[in-house]
Write a protein that holds these residues in place. Sequence first.
Motif, PDB file in Angstrom:
ATOM      1  N   PRO A 121     -71.317  45.415 -27.427  1.00 48.65           N
ATOM      2  CA  PRO A 121     -71.966  46.396 -26.555  1.00 48.65           C
ATOM      3  C   PRO A 121     -71.159  46.615 -25.278  1.00 48.65           C
ATOM      4  O   PRO A 121     -70.335  45.786 -24.900  1.00 48.65           O
ATOM      5  CB  PRO A 121     -73.301  45.729 -26.243  1.00 48.65           C
ATOM      6  N   GLU A 122     -71.443  47.714 -24.621  1.00 46.94           N
ATOM      7  CA  GLU A 122     -70.783  48.047 -23.370  1.00 46.94           C
ATOM      8  C   GLU A 122     -71.855  48.191 -22.294  1.00 46.94           C
ATOM      9  O   GLU A 122     -72.809  48.964 -22.445  1.00 46.94           O
ATOM     10  CB  GLU A 122     -70.002  49.347 -23.519  1.00 46.94           C
ATOM     11  N   THR A 123     -71.685  47.431 -21.229  1.00 49.34           N
ATOM     12  CA  THR A 123     -72.673  47.438 -20.143  1.00 49.34           C
ATOM     13  C   THR A 123     -72.856  48.848 -19.588  1.00 49.34           C
ATOM     14  O   THR A 123     -71.885  49.555 -19.326  1.00 49.34           O
ATOM     15  CB  THR A 123     -72.232  46.503 -19.010  1.00 49.34           C
ATOM     16  N   GLY A 124     -74.107  49.245 -19.443  1.00 43.38           N
ATOM     17  CA  GLY A 124     -74.409  50.569 -18.917  1.00 43.38           C
ATOM     18  C   GLY A 124     -74.566  51.627 -19.980  1.00 43.38           C
ATOM     19  O   GLY A 124     -75.103  52.709 -19.715  1.00 43.38           O
ATOM     20  N   LEU A 125     -74.095  51.325 -21.204  1.00 45.29           N
ATOM     21  CA  LEU A 125     -74.201  52.308 -22.292  1.00 45.29           C
ATOM     22  C   LEU A 125     -75.096  51.829 -23.421  1.00 45.29           C
ATOM     23  O   LEU A 125     -75.773  52.633 -24.061  1.00 45.29           O
ATOM     24  CB  LEU A 125     -72.808  52.628 -22.860  1.00 45.29           C
ATOM     25  N   ASP A 126     -75.071  50.540 -23.687  1.00 49.50           N
ATOM     26  CA  ASP A 126     -75.780  50.017 -24.851  1.00 49.50           C
ATOM     27  C   ASP A 126     -76.939  49.122 -24.425  1.00 49.50           C
ATOM     28  O   ASP A 126     -76.911  48.506 -23.347  1.00 49.50           O
ATOM     29  CB  ASP A 126     -74.819  49.214 -25.734  1.00 49.50           C
ATOM     30  N   ASP A 127     -77.927  49.048 -25.290  1.00 41.71           N
ATOM     31  CA  ASP A 127     -79.052  48.142 -25.100  1.00 41.71           C
ATOM     32  C   ASP A 127     -78.564  46.734 -25.438  1.00 41.71           C
ATOM     33  O   ASP A 127     -78.381  46.389 -26.607  1.00 41.71           O
ATOM     34  CB  ASP A 127     -80.207  48.553 -26.016  1.00 41.71           C
ATOM     35  N   LEU A 128     -78.335  45.924 -24.421  1.00 44.31           N
ATOM     36  CA  LEU A 128     -77.756  44.601 -24.643  1.00 44.31           C
ATOM     37  C   LEU A 128     -78.664  43.730 -25.510  1.00 44.31           C
ATOM     38  O   LEU A 128     -78.181  42.883 -26.266  1.00 44.31           O
ATOM     39  CB  LEU A 128     -77.481  43.923 -23.301  1.00 44.31           C
ATOM     40  N   ALA A 129     -79.972  43.934 -25.419  1.00 43.12           N
ATOM     41  CA  ALA A 129     -80.900  43.153 -26.248  1.00 43.12           C
ATOM     42  C   ALA A 129     -80.701  43.464 -27.725  1.00 43.12           C
ATOM     43  O   ALA A 129     -80.822  42.585 -28.577  1.00 43.12           O
ATOM     44  CB  ALA A 129     -82.337  43.434 -25.830  1.00 43.12           C
ATOM     45  N   ALA A 130     -80.373  44.720 -28.028  1.00 39.90           N
ATOM     46  CA  ALA A 130     -80.154  45.105 -29.426  1.00 39.90           C
ATOM     47  C   ALA A 130     -78.889  44.467 -29.985  1.00 39.90           C
ATOM     48  O   ALA A 130     -78.733  44.343 -31.199  1.00 39.90           O
ATOM     49  CB  ALA A 130     -80.075  46.626 -29.539  1.00 39.90           C
ATOM     50  N   TYR A 131     -77.987  44.082 -29.092  1.00 39.93           N
ATOM     51  CA  TYR A 131     -76.731  43.453 -29.504  1.00 39.93           C
ATOM     52  C   TYR A 131     -76.736  41.951 -29.207  1.00 39.93           C
ATOM     53  O   TYR A 131     -75.683  41.347 -29.030  1.00 39.93           O
ATOM     54  CB  TYR A 131     -75.557  44.109 -28.769  1.00 39.93           C
ATOM     55  N   GLU A 132     -77.893  41.364 -29.178  1.00 38.66           N
ATOM     56  CA  GLU A 132     -78.010  39.964 -28.793  1.00 38.66           C
ATOM     57  C   GLU A 132     -77.189  39.047 -29.695  1.00 38.66           C
ATOM     58  O   GLU A 132     -76.620  38.051 -29.237  1.00 38.66           O
ATOM     59  CB  GLU A 132     -79.482  39.538 -28.816  1.00 38.66           C
ATOM     60  N   VAL A 133     -77.122  39.364 -30.991  1.00 36.73           N
ATOM     61  CA  VAL A 133     -76.420  38.466 -31.929  1.00 36.73           C
ATOM     62  C   VAL A 133     -75.186  39.127 -32.543  1.00 36.73           C
ATOM     63  O   VAL A 133     -74.606  38.594 -33.483  1.00 36.73           O
ATOM     64  CB  VAL A 133     -77.368  38.010 -33.063  1.00 36.73           C
ATOM     65  N   TYR A 134     -74.778  40.262 -32.012  1.00 37.57           N
ATOM     66  CA  TYR A 134     -73.663  40.988 -32.647  1.00 37.57           C
ATOM     67  C   TYR A 134     -72.756  41.564 -31.571  1.00 37.57           C
ATOM     68  O   TYR A 134     -73.209  42.278 -30.673  1.00 37.57           O
ATOM     69  CB  TYR A 134     -74.213  42.115 -33.525  1.00 37.57           C
ATOM     70  N   LEU A 138     -68.409  39.511 -34.362  1.00 37.37           N
ATOM     71  CA  LEU A 138     -68.976  38.178 -34.257  1.00 37.37           C
ATOM     72  C   LEU A 138     -70.473  38.276 -34.470  1.00 37.37           C
ATOM     73  O   LEU A 138     -71.175  38.915 -33.683  1.00 37.37           O
ATOM     74  CB  LEU A 138     -68.702  37.580 -32.868  1.00 37.37           C
ATOM     75  N   ASN A 139     -70.962  37.668 -35.527  1.00 40.15           N
ATOM     76  CA  ASN A 139     -72.396  37.609 -35.780  1.00 40.15           C
ATOM     77  C   ASN A 139     -72.860  36.212 -35.406  1.00 40.15           C
ATOM     78  O   ASN A 139     -72.735  35.275 -36.190  1.00 40.15           O
ATOM     79  CB  ASN A 139     -72.693  37.915 -37.245  1.00 40.15           C
ATOM     80  N   THR A 140     -73.361  36.077 -34.180  1.00 39.99           N
ATOM     81  CA  THR A 140     -73.716  34.748 -33.692  1.00 39.99           C
ATOM     82  C   THR A 140     -74.998  34.211 -34.325  1.00 39.99           C
ATOM     83  O   THR A 140     -75.239  33.002 -34.297  1.00 39.99           O
ATOM     84  CB  THR A 140     -73.863  34.766 -32.159  1.00 39.99           C
ATOM     85  N   ARG A 141     -75.800  35.074 -34.902  1.00 42.84           N
ATOM     86  CA  ARG A 141     -77.001  34.599 -35.607  1.00 42.84           C
ATOM     87  C   ARG A 141     -76.599  33.789 -36.837  1.00 42.84           C
ATOM     88  O   ARG A 141     -77.218  32.778 -37.166  1.00 42.84           O
ATOM     89  CB  ARG A 141     -77.858  35.787 -36.038  1.00 42.84           C
ATOM     90  N   ASP A 142     -75.530  34.227 -37.526  1.00 37.60           N
ATOM     91  CA  ASP A 142     -75.080  33.547 -38.732  1.00 37.60           C
ATOM     92  C   ASP A 142     -73.811  32.730 -38.498  1.00 37.60           C
ATOM     93  O   ASP A 142     -73.350  32.036 -39.405  1.00 37.60           O
ATOM     94  CB  ASP A 142     -74.805  34.569 -39.842  1.00 37.60           C
ATOM     95  N   GLY A 143     -73.209  32.852 -37.309  1.00 32.53           N
ATOM     96  CA  GLY A 143     -71.963  32.152 -37.045  1.00 32.53           C
ATOM     97  C   GLY A 143     -70.786  32.720 -37.820  1.00 32.53           C
ATOM     98  O   GLY A 143     -69.798  32.022 -38.049  1.00 32.53           O
ATOM     99  N   ARG A 144     -70.868  33.979 -38.196  1.00 32.74           N
ATOM    100  CA  ARG A 144     -69.831  34.588 -39.037  1.00 32.74           C
ATOM    101  C   ARG A 144     -68.866  35.396 -38.174  1.00 32.74           C
ATOM    102  O   ARG A 144     -69.289  36.214 -37.335  1.00 32.74           O
ATOM    103  CB  ARG A 144     -70.478  35.504 -40.083  1.00 32.74           C
ATOM    104  N   VAL A 145     -67.570  35.174 -38.373  1.00 33.31           N
ATOM    105  CA  VAL A 145     -66.512  35.921 -37.698  1.00 33.31           C
ATOM    106  C   VAL A 145     -65.751  36.697 -38.768  1.00 33.31           C
ATOM    107  O   VAL A 145     -65.203  36.101 -39.700  1.00 33.31           O
ATOM    108  CB  VAL A 145     -65.549  34.984 -36.944  1.00 33.31           C
ATOM    109  N   VAL A 146     -65.733  38.024 -38.647  1.00 33.16           N
ATOM    110  CA  VAL A 146     -65.166  38.870 -39.706  1.00 33.16           C
ATOM    111  C   VAL A 146     -64.125  39.814 -39.117  1.00 33.16           C
ATOM    112  O   VAL A 146     -64.354  40.449 -38.082  1.00 33.16           O
ATOM    113  CB  VAL A 146     -66.267  39.698 -40.406  1.00 33.16           C
TER     114      VAL A 146
END
Length: 652
Positions: free
Chosen positions: A32-45, A62-70
């Motif tokens: 996410p980009e501060t000021g443009l995106d809903d940071l809560a919606a990107y909490e785990v991505y 980075l999917n921090t909910r699953d710990g997956r780096v792609v």
Amino acid sequence: MHRYAYLGATLLCLQACESSRWTPQAPVLEFPETGLDDLAAYEVYKTRFFRDANGNTLQVYLNTRDGRVVHVWANAANESAAFTVRDTTGSPASIAWGGPEADTRSDGTNRSVRHLLAAEVGALEIGWFLLGTMRQERDFQYMRWHERPYTDPPFILTELTELISSMERLPADERTRHLALLDANDIAELQSRLEPRVELTADETSWSVFVEHTSLDGRNHLTLELRGDPSVATATLSEGRVSIRPSSNERVEFSATVITDADALTPLGRERLFNDAFEDYHERQRRTADSIGQISVGEPASDPWLTGFRRFERQVLGLELLSSEEKLLASLPNYATYFGRDQMMSALMLEPISSVDLQELVIASVLRKLSPTGNASHEEALGGQAIRENAAEYSALIHAWEEAEGNDPDRAAAQLARARERLANLPAVRENYRMVDDDFQLPILVARYLSRSDVPPERKRRFLTSAAGRTQSHLDALVRNLAFVTDLARPYAEQPSVANLVSFFHRDDEGWLPGSWRDSRAGYGGGRFAMDVNAVWVPNALEAIANILRAVEQLGLSVEDAVARVPGGGMTIADYARDPALLDAAIATWHGARKRFEVHLSSDEIRRRVNASLQPLSRAEREFWQRRLTERDVTQRPLSFLALSLDSDGQP
């Protein structure tokens, strides 16, 4: 090259080239980009998009909910390299960016991208390394395999194991011939290519984990390197997973580098994407944004105009990242490859702002991928996905050889020869021709291009007569599609019955395969004849064909000569070219197809259906909705709409 030899060469190259020039690069886009995106919606991505040394897009998420780096590499092989990071309890670790940039480089054969990662949790367990095609990573996550314990069996594509099993059943001499086609000495070497090889090296200055994947045919290699400082954390390797133990309570940082020798796509610069009017508009907007930014008080991101421009600029950059001379890519990270319908719809919708170059490139891309009969390709399978699909075909051919071996030697020999041919071309791109709507979209796009007054006739002639392959011109390929489309439309034009509408294909016991944009049986109500195909695309495609025939004649080119080269003769398009009145009649008939999809419900019928749908509800819910329906008076008015599809009997 033997896979172990290649890995050794890769290690030596990485060590020798460590002092070679890396080029730092900021992300082209980041969410996410501060000021443009809903940071809560990107909490785990979190995700970043970079350009490699050849300008191809590499997305890292980075999917921090699953710990997956792609890492998804939008190149000519549609590659991905991924891993999972957990803490010592087995829970997903929260991974973050370790720095603001990435580094890129190329040695002419290999392209590399390096970036930093960080984890706050201390000790880490890294596993589930998966390198190959993005489609494999997608399936891996769809099946929730990345959530399994690291000790579970590896994720290996069934099509590849079945290929090896099929090869094992061959006589020894024949098996040797087949192994040679894959540059493998024996079955064991082939099996070693089914999952990535992981190796750890360490010295006083760094530890490095090298994960290397060799494609099943032995031709392409994808490598992931994780590197860290042993004074900060130590690394050990056991059974394909890496344990990282920090020497203090500080966060652990390590670099991730992906290296590929796959072919690159040719980036399409902004100057070839957009027309001059849009470029001028964009430049004016940019200058205004710069001016406001210089006089803005406080955070620039809080200025509504600057926020609006930044959103606009992200749209432009996003399109650039997906555009190449070879094709427009479908969205990252789930596809990153060619889809015929998506390309053509994008070109139609972008027409007010796009360049002529873009329109020609999209048309040329679709024409190159037509089937011999003129059917437009819906989707390509390339790289690891092509190997996967060709492997399945190889196994089917070996099975057919086994069935025929005892009673039909000639057929058996033919099946075996086809199997060898398939094996020799295991990574050959495969096209999917199951969709119906894309065949009718191509004439519409071409007609729009040929009708442009801002494109000189000489340029149109040059485009139509230029090569669309080794043995045909763009005009030849186009006429092949026109022949296919008009043959499909002719039965209804001559006898407008439901049975003669353009139908989906019948694939299995579940019913008709949805061959249009809704792309699901439920999306078309299980129907056979799609409204969008029959009421929209076919009549408009026939109108477009009439315009194409006139435009080609005005350019001094011969449709008749092109028709003569169509496999099977192209009788319908030949008739329409000779007798435009016949095509006009077909157009008029097809415009009437819309009426077959019209549904009219009286107020009594609406009330009956609504009351029936309310019956399964609880009394309180039923009374609530009945009260709302009465208040709104919505069941008192008749309703007319178009059905999504018709069944085989013509019922909506």
